[in-house]
Scaffold this motif. Sequence first.
Motif, mmCIF file in Angstrom:
data_model
loop_
_atom_site.group_PDB
_atom_site.id
_atom_site.type_symbol
_atom_site.label_atom_id
_atom_site.label_comp_id
_atom_site.label_asym_id
_atom_site.label_seq_id
_atom_site.Cartn_x
_atom_site.Cartn_y
_atom_site.Cartn_z
ATOM 1 N N LEU A 12 38.880 60.574 38.985
ATOM 2 C CA LEU A 12 39.983 59.621 39.064
ATOM 3 C C LEU A 12 39.499 58.195 38.823
ATOM 4 C CD1 LEU A 12 41.913 61.030 42.160
ATOM 5 C CD2 LEU A 12 42.676 61.077 39.785
ATOM 6 N N THR A 13 38.323 57.879 39.381
ATOM 7 C CA THR A 13 37.761 56.541 39.166
ATOM 8 C C THR A 13 37.464 56.308 37.696
ATOM 9 O OG1 THR A 13 36.768 56.593 41.367
ATOM 10 C CG2 THR A 13 35.890 54.971 39.812
ATOM 11 N N GLN A 45 39.220 53.613 35.253
ATOM 12 C CA GLN A 45 38.448 52.638 34.499
ATOM 13 C C GLN A 45 38.788 52.704 33.017
ATOM 14 O OE1 GLN A 45 36.389 50.254 35.741
ATOM 15 N NE2 GLN A 45 36.409 49.508 33.634
ATOM 16 N N ARG A 46 38.918 53.931 32.492
ATOM 17 C CA ARG A 46 39.274 54.069 31.080
ATOM 18 C C ARG A 46 40.663 53.506 30.810
ATOM 19 N NH1 ARG A 46 38.391 59.658 28.215
ATOM 20 N NH2 ARG A 46 38.993 58.259 26.527
ATOM 21 N N ASN A 87 42.045 46.389 26.128
ATOM 22 C CA ASN A 87 41.849 46.384 24.668
ATOM 23 C C ASN A 87 43.175 46.269 23.930
ATOM 24 O OD1 ASN A 87 39.070 46.621 24.880
ATOM 25 N ND2 ASN A 87 39.115 48.851 24.889
ATOM 26 N N VAL A 88 44.171 47.038 24.410
ATOM 27 C CA VAL A 88 45.491 46.980 23.768
ATOM 28 C C VAL A 88 46.073 45.580 23.908
ATOM 29 C CG1 VAL A 88 47.871 47.777 23.944
ATOM 30 C CG2 VAL A 88 46.004 49.427 23.995
ATOM 31 N N SER A 89 45.906 44.991 25.092
ATOM 32 C CA SER A 89 46.437 43.650 25.314
ATOM 33 C C SER A 89 45.808 42.640 24.368
ATOM 34 C CB SER A 89 46.198 43.237 26.765
ATOM 35 O OG SER A 89 46.846 44.130 27.643
ATOM 36 N N HIS A 90 44.494 42.748 24.197
ATOM 37 C CA HIS A 90 43.810 41.833 23.277
ATOM 38 C C HIS A 90 44.329 42.012 21.850
ATOM 39 C CE1 HIS A 90 40.898 39.752 25.708
ATOM 40 N NE2 HIS A 90 40.525 40.872 26.299
ATOM 41 N N SER A 114 43.885 44.203 35.307
ATOM 42 C CA SER A 114 42.701 44.997 34.966
ATOM 43 C C SER A 114 41.450 44.401 35.603
ATOM 44 C CB SER A 114 42.531 45.067 33.441
ATOM 45 O OG SER A 114 43.628 45.716 32.838
ATOM 46 N N GLU A 115 41.326 43.065 35.574
ATOM 47 C CA GLU A 115 40.175 42.420 36.201
ATOM 48 C C GLU A 115 40.163 42.653 37.710
ATOM 49 O OE1 GLU A 115 40.096 38.266 35.137
ATOM 50 O OE2 GLU A 115 38.541 38.657 33.665
ATOM 51 N N ILE A 116 41.336 42.594 38.335
ATOM 52 C CA ILE A 116 41.423 42.814 39.783
ATOM 53 C C ILE A 116 41.080 44.259 40.112
ATOM 54 C CG2 ILE A 116 43.017 42.898 41.742
ATOM 55 C CD1 ILE A 116 44.535 40.559 40.405
ATOM 56 N N ASP A 117 41.660 45.197 39.377
ATOM 57 C CA ASP A 117 41.475 46.615 39.678
ATOM 58 C C ASP A 117 40.039 47.061 39.456
ATOM 59 O OD1 ASP A 117 42.810 49.034 40.550
ATOM 60 O OD2 ASP A 117 42.463 49.816 38.534
ATOM 61 N N SER A 118 39.343 46.443 38.524
ATOM 62 C CA SER A 118 37.962 46.819 38.234
ATOM 63 C C SER A 118 36.951 45.916 38.946
ATOM 64 C CB SER A 118 37.717 46.768 36.720
ATOM 65 O OG SER A 118 37.998 45.485 36.201
ATOM 66 N N ASN A 119 37.452 45.074 39.868
ATOM 67 C CA ASN A 119 36.577 44.182 40.659
ATOM 68 C C ASN A 119 35.712 43.291 39.764
ATOM 69 O OD1 ASN A 119 37.436 45.166 43.219
ATOM 70 N ND2 ASN A 119 36.126 46.966 42.936
#
Length: 864
Positions: A180-181, A185-186, A193-196, A246-251
């Motif tokens: 799940l982790t 992360q993926r 990536n899609v946002s960029h 994404s930055e928050i969720d991936s610390n």
Amino acid sequence: MKKVEERNELFQTSQMTILLSYTIFSGILTVESILLGWEMWAVLLILMGVGVSWFIHIQQRFNEKYRVWIYSIFIMFTFFFYGSHPTSVFDTVAVMSIVLILFTMTGIRSLITFLQILYYITFAYGIVSMWRAGEKFDSLVITRAILHIAAITTISWISRTIITKWVQVLDHSRDEIDQLTYATQRLNDFLANVSHEIRTPINAIMGLTGICIDNEQDQEKLTNLISVRNAGRRVAEQISDILDYSEIDSNKLANNYEDYELSSVLNDLVTEIRPYKPEHIELVIDVDPAIPCIMNTDINKLKKILHHLIMNGLKYTSEGGVYARISVEKQEYGVNLMLEVTDTGIGMDEEETERIMDGFYQADSGRTRHAGGLGLGLSITSGFVASLGGFMMVMSKPGAGTTVRVSIPQKVVDPRSCMSLNNREEKCIGAFLNFEKYKNPNVREYYNAMVGHIVVGLGVQMHRVDNAANLKKLTSSVKLTHLFVGDEEYLSASAELERLAKEMVVVVVADGNFKLPRGSRVKIMEKPFYCFPVVSVLNTDYTDSDTNEDVMYCNGIRALVVDDEPMNLSVAKSIFKRYGMVVSTAASGQDSIDMCHENEYDIVFMDHMMPGMDGVEAMKHIRSIRSKENKDLPIVALTANAVSSAKEMFLSVGFDGFVSKPVERQELERVLKKVLPKSAITYEKAEVVQESFTSSEENAEPEHELSAYEKLNNFGIDTLLGLEYCQNDDELYETLLRQFVEEYPGKQNKIEEYYNAKDFKNYEIYVHALKTTAKMLGNMQLSEQAKDLEFAAKKEQATYIEGHHNALMSSYKSTMQHIADIYDIQPVDKPAESSSADSEDEVLIFAPEKNENDDVLIFEPVKE
């Protein structure tokens, strides 16, 4: 790693339970030994074992597993001593059963086996002692012995089975958690990536739509184009939210702490929010004047926290308003910045309130939900607040609105009040504001609270009336210096107010579409009505001939701009000259070192990625030179890398300031005020500045320039955009156009050379340069073509490059030829200058501030 952590928690729990049980059992055994006259030396050893075990546990000596084994050895000795006496042989089964259950918690199978063997030995020793003592072994004794051995054997088997199953479940759970982790992360990486990737077309849509809006005359088409632009802005904001989440969720959050003024933060925030505020919804921002003038935190995160809280309130409020209260609580380390945002919206029940922090969750998120969006606002806010060391509370009831309270610790840099009045004793304030016109009683309370806090905080008196008749009585009996009026109130007594505007400062608080009659002396303060614009108005008087903002100057400051791109240097030189600076340029890191060694400068603007020596290395060399001379030199980093960790990195390696590209005037001036001495900064009226900026235009030939610009626009070059990047300096813009044509032969040859050689690294460099120069001129189509090929070169996508290279070169040539024909310029066949293969920086872009509505005056806070 997770398995070890889970075992550690288990060991910690089992150790305490085992030690407590061991201590109690030892105490009982000590009393029994004294009563029965057993060996006291053994009792002393047992008590010593208890003491040693607690000492090891408290001091955390050895690792957890070793400690458990040490406790076990002491317990085994105690158990053997107890069971070795004939009177206790058949009592040991109960004691050992408890011990086996306790040690099952440790999850160590071998320990269970050792305890089982210990029981057999102890029991056998006890049986032998009984036989020696002459005990008769009848059938009852034999069956009891067999039963006890069978019981311990069974309990030991059960304990080992439980441990085995527990390990299997734990391993399975750990694998699922890992999967799940990994999947999360993926997903985060995919979203990022899609946002960029979506950013580029969205920016193009918004840019081209803006051009069409400026040129469109048909009202119906104009309305549709505005809708397209607004939709693009919404998508751009959602992309930004996804990246933040994404930055928050991936610390991966990084905080960039810096000094700031709340007035500046709120000014930017209000400008962003205004286009999204419905006219029928009131937004009231109530700021405590006791807030310190300058504090320290991560400005971008603070701004986004306020943005999400206010926008969330506006989104779920169909009538009434949103009230944002900003205050402070003093602490030993500084203050807690208290943010409280209350709305009169749909509210939430208890279950929704508990789930609101979950990502992508919205209250009433079914098919009939009231508002759009991704549902990330409060999740991002919560993450940012936690990152800054604060906390957040959400209180809500269905149909009664929502209140969100946030507390963020702040360091205080300047404890003076964030707002102050000049000549307070000379101010006499009036207000023609009828709050009863608002149907929602909460909105009336919001405005009354806000006005009350301004009056008390500033230490002034305000005379408020709610109708035209009382206004006449007030003005006839009290000599006012400033009068604040509502929009409906103005319409009810416009003639009287226009007369009063000749004697005092009269300001109408209204929405952006409110219009005053031509020639009116009344000013407009665009909603929301809050303290900083009010203070700015109070620090003016009706004799002021203009209401333009003062423009900052840094007259005589010697600035060195370092960049490897010639057009960047041309634009930067023009921008900094407008501040009255004496500007020198350097094309490489080594050149900047040489120039700093030979000349005196007051500030250096350093590009990051340059050929030969990058900006960080050059900065350190310059620092070394100046340290030997005991002189300080501010060095500011310029880069297109605007991720949250970039600023922290540049400041940590030694830069005094950081400005990301595209450059914004407010950000640039904030950095200048931070790194330059106060004596180097002056202010002049905007009218004077404008005269100096337009003096060269007055001698120009407007008809010729207009014709040239029309031809460029017809070809697809947005001259308005190009002029905006050049701060509406026609001379600079035409210089860039000529430079574009003159440099064409050398750069075109280099691009073709590297394309034919399949040298994608250098191909990327020159296509990158073409992208930025085309963007500077306003040719977004050519810029986007070059940007796509730059990305393909970076990824070494040969097939894509081969399929699109010729189209790019054709567009490049036709653009050059069109400009050359208009301005009668001949390309200069000279080698192109080198650039860095590793360069990631965009061209320096300076976007001047706009005032979309000439009738709207937005007052800036006055700084002490």
